[in-house]
Design a protein around this motif. Structure first.
Motif, PDB file in Angstrom:
ATOM      1  N   VAL A 198      14.975 -27.455  40.818  1.00  0.00           N
ATOM      2  CA  VAL A 198      13.601 -27.146  40.420  1.00  0.00           C
ATOM      3  C   VAL A 198      13.525 -25.667  40.062  1.00  0.00           C
ATOM      4  N   ALA A 199      13.076 -25.382  38.839  1.00  0.00           N
ATOM      5  CA  ALA A 199      12.952 -23.996  38.378  1.00  0.00           C
ATOM      6  C   ALA A 199      11.550 -23.497  38.683  1.00  0.00           C
ATOM      7  N   ALA A 200      11.372 -22.833  39.819  1.00  0.00           N
ATOM      8  CA  ALA A 200      10.061 -22.332  40.208  1.00  0.00           C
ATOM      9  C   ALA A 200       9.650 -21.158  39.318  1.00  0.00           C
ATOM     10  N   ALA A 201       8.362 -20.949  39.192  1.00  0.00           N
ATOM     11  CA  ALA A 201       7.852 -19.855  38.368  1.00  0.00           C
ATOM     12  C   ALA A 201       8.420 -18.525  38.848  1.00  0.00           C
ATOM     13  N   GLY A 202       8.857 -17.698  37.899  1.00  0.00           N
ATOM     14  CA  GLY A 202       9.370 -16.379  38.229  1.00  0.00           C
ATOM     15  C   GLY A 202      10.832 -16.320  38.586  1.00  0.00           C
ATOM     16  N   CYS A 203      11.522 -17.463  38.665  1.00  0.00           N
ATOM     17  CA  CYS A 203      12.934 -17.441  39.043  1.00  0.00           C
ATOM     18  C   CYS A 203      13.790 -16.958  37.873  1.00  0.00           C
ATOM     19  N   LEU A 211      17.179 -31.298  35.974  1.00  0.00           N
ATOM     20  CA  LEU A 211      16.372 -30.081  36.056  1.00  0.00           C
ATOM     21  C   LEU A 211      14.900 -30.432  35.961  1.00  0.00           C
ATOM     22  N   ILE A 212      14.106 -29.876  36.865  1.00  0.00           N
ATOM     23  CA  ILE A 212      12.652 -30.015  36.836  1.00  0.00           C
ATOM     24  C   ILE A 212      12.069 -28.650  36.483  1.00  0.00           C
ATOM     25  N   CYS A 213      11.300 -28.609  35.410  1.00  0.00           N
ATOM     26  CA  CYS A 213      10.798 -27.330  34.877  1.00  0.00           C
ATOM     27  C   CYS A 213       9.500 -26.936  35.576  1.00  0.00           C
ATOM     28  N   GLY A 214       9.643 -26.280  36.705  1.00  0.00           N
ATOM     29  CA  GLY A 214       8.497 -25.798  37.453  1.00  0.00           C
ATOM     30  C   GLY A 214       8.029 -26.778  38.512  1.00  0.00           C
ATOM     31  N   GLY A 266       8.051 -30.712  25.304  1.00  0.00           N
ATOM     32  CA  GLY A 266       6.987 -30.759  26.297  1.00  0.00           C
ATOM     33  C   GLY A 266       7.316 -31.487  27.580  1.00  0.00           C
ATOM     34  N   ALA A 267       8.477 -32.120  27.668  1.00  0.00           N
ATOM     35  CA  ALA A 267       8.857 -32.825  28.900  1.00  0.00           C
ATOM     36  C   ALA A 267       9.101 -31.823  30.017  1.00  0.00           C
ATOM     37  N   SER A 268       8.788 -32.214  31.240  1.00  0.00           N
ATOM     38  CA  SER A 268       8.988 -31.326  32.386  1.00  0.00           C
ATOM     39  C   SER A 268      10.258 -31.633  33.156  1.00  0.00           C
ATOM     40  N   ALA A 269      10.969 -32.691  32.778  1.00  0.00           N
ATOM     41  CA  ALA A 269      12.202 -33.068  33.481  1.00  0.00           C
ATOM     42  C   ALA A 269      13.270 -33.446  32.463  1.00  0.00           C
ATOM     43  N   PRO A 298       8.715 -37.277  31.850  1.00  0.00           N
ATOM     44  CA  PRO A 298       7.533 -36.542  32.303  1.00  0.00           C
ATOM     45  C   PRO A 298       7.593 -36.112  33.761  1.00  0.00           C
ATOM     46  N   ASP A 299       8.492 -36.712  34.549  1.00  0.00           N
ATOM     47  CA  ASP A 299       8.548 -36.395  35.976  1.00  0.00           C
ATOM     48  C   ASP A 299       9.929 -36.728  36.518  1.00  0.00           C
ATOM     49  N   ALA A 300      10.164 -36.267  37.764  1.00  0.00           N
ATOM     50  CA  ALA A 300      11.478 -36.437  38.386  1.00  0.00           C
ATOM     51  C   ALA A 300      11.793 -37.900  38.661  1.00  0.00           C
TER      52      ALA A 300
END
Length: 260
Positions: free
Chosen positions: A110-115, A137-140, A184-187, A227-229
């Motif tokens: 998981v790529a947290a904000a600011g990493c 990978l999960i984007c945020g 636009g996908a988050s995963a 769209p999700d994990a």
């Protein structure tokens, strides 16, 4: 924080896999759990949060002839920000001997904000070796944009290049959320299967999933965005990856674009 871990497995005269070396340092703690059959299952247990920017974590996996090893993680890894300007790094190096099998099936990154994180994998598979290698990978985290993450995967088969793959997401990666990358996908993730006993599947695309036989050997790469994990995992489970592209009726594939 700097930490290293090492796993070495071999097969005994009865064909049972034994671990001749299993050691780690927090946050790379290795724990063997009971496993059916003659293989071994090892979990990577995070002994601390992270990876945090500034961390340097390395794991070596060596699977000897005839050995069967499954590696999982207890939970997802969350790449977190740390001191300004610092980058966290993880490197997994694996060797799979002739007649050996390695299943590398960790939970998501998981790529947290600011990493600011760089993840590398270097895998050397001998002719006759079997490999199942999954990266996700999960984007945020929920409701946030991701930090900067770069994922590099290098796989050689029989001493020759098989796969060279790199993905970068986050504020420093121009266009990463656009139609040419994640749309636009988050995963997102991939599953590589190298198996001399399993013919490479034909190339095909279905929605946000694709399967591609690799030219360097008996290998197939599945890639997907989701769209999700949870949905991504459904696409990239080794036992069902083929079924996520193949239609259930009549053995034919519906909604599939064949390539080539």
């Amino acid at each position: 924080m700097r930490a290293t871990a090492r796993l070495v497995a071999c097969a005994d005269r009865r064909g049972r896999t034994t671990l001749v070396e299993l050691r780690g340092e927090s946050p790379l703690l290795l724990r063997q759990v009971p496993a059916p059959g003659g293989g071994v299952t090892v979990y990577v247990v995070g002994g601390a949060a992270g990876p945090l920017a500034g961390d340097d974590l390395r794991l070596d996996v060596e699977v000897g002839p005839g050995a069967v090893v499954r590696v999982h993680t207890v939970a997802a890894s969350v790449a977190l920000p740390g001191r300004p300007g610092a980058v966290s790094r993880t490197l997994v190096r694996a060797t799979v001997a002739d007649g050996a099998t390695l299943y590398w099936l960790p939970e998501q990154l998981v790529a947290a904000a600011g990493c600011a994180h760089v993840a590398g994998s270097q895998v050397d598979v001998a002719e006759g070796g079997v490999l199942h290698w999954r990266d996700e990978l999960i984007c945020g985290r929920h409701g946030e944009q991701p930090g900067n993450v770069e994922i590099n995967t290098w796989v050689d088969l029989g001493g020759r290049p098989l796969l060279r793959q790199s993905l970068a997401v986050g504020p420093n990666a121009a266009g990463w959320a656009g139609p040419a990358v994640l749309a636009g996908a988050s995963a997102t993730g991939s599953l590589l299967i190298v198996d001399p006993a399993r013919p490479a599947a034909s190339p095909a695309v279905c929605g946000t999933r694709a399967r591609l036989p690799l030219a360097g050997g008996p290998a197939t790469l599945w890639s997907a965005t989701a769209p999700d994990a949870h949905t991504l995992r459904e696409y990239l489970e080794p036992d069902t990856a083929m079924d996520t592209i193949a239609a259930s009726a009549g053995g034919e594939e519906r909604g599939v674009v064949r390539v080539g």
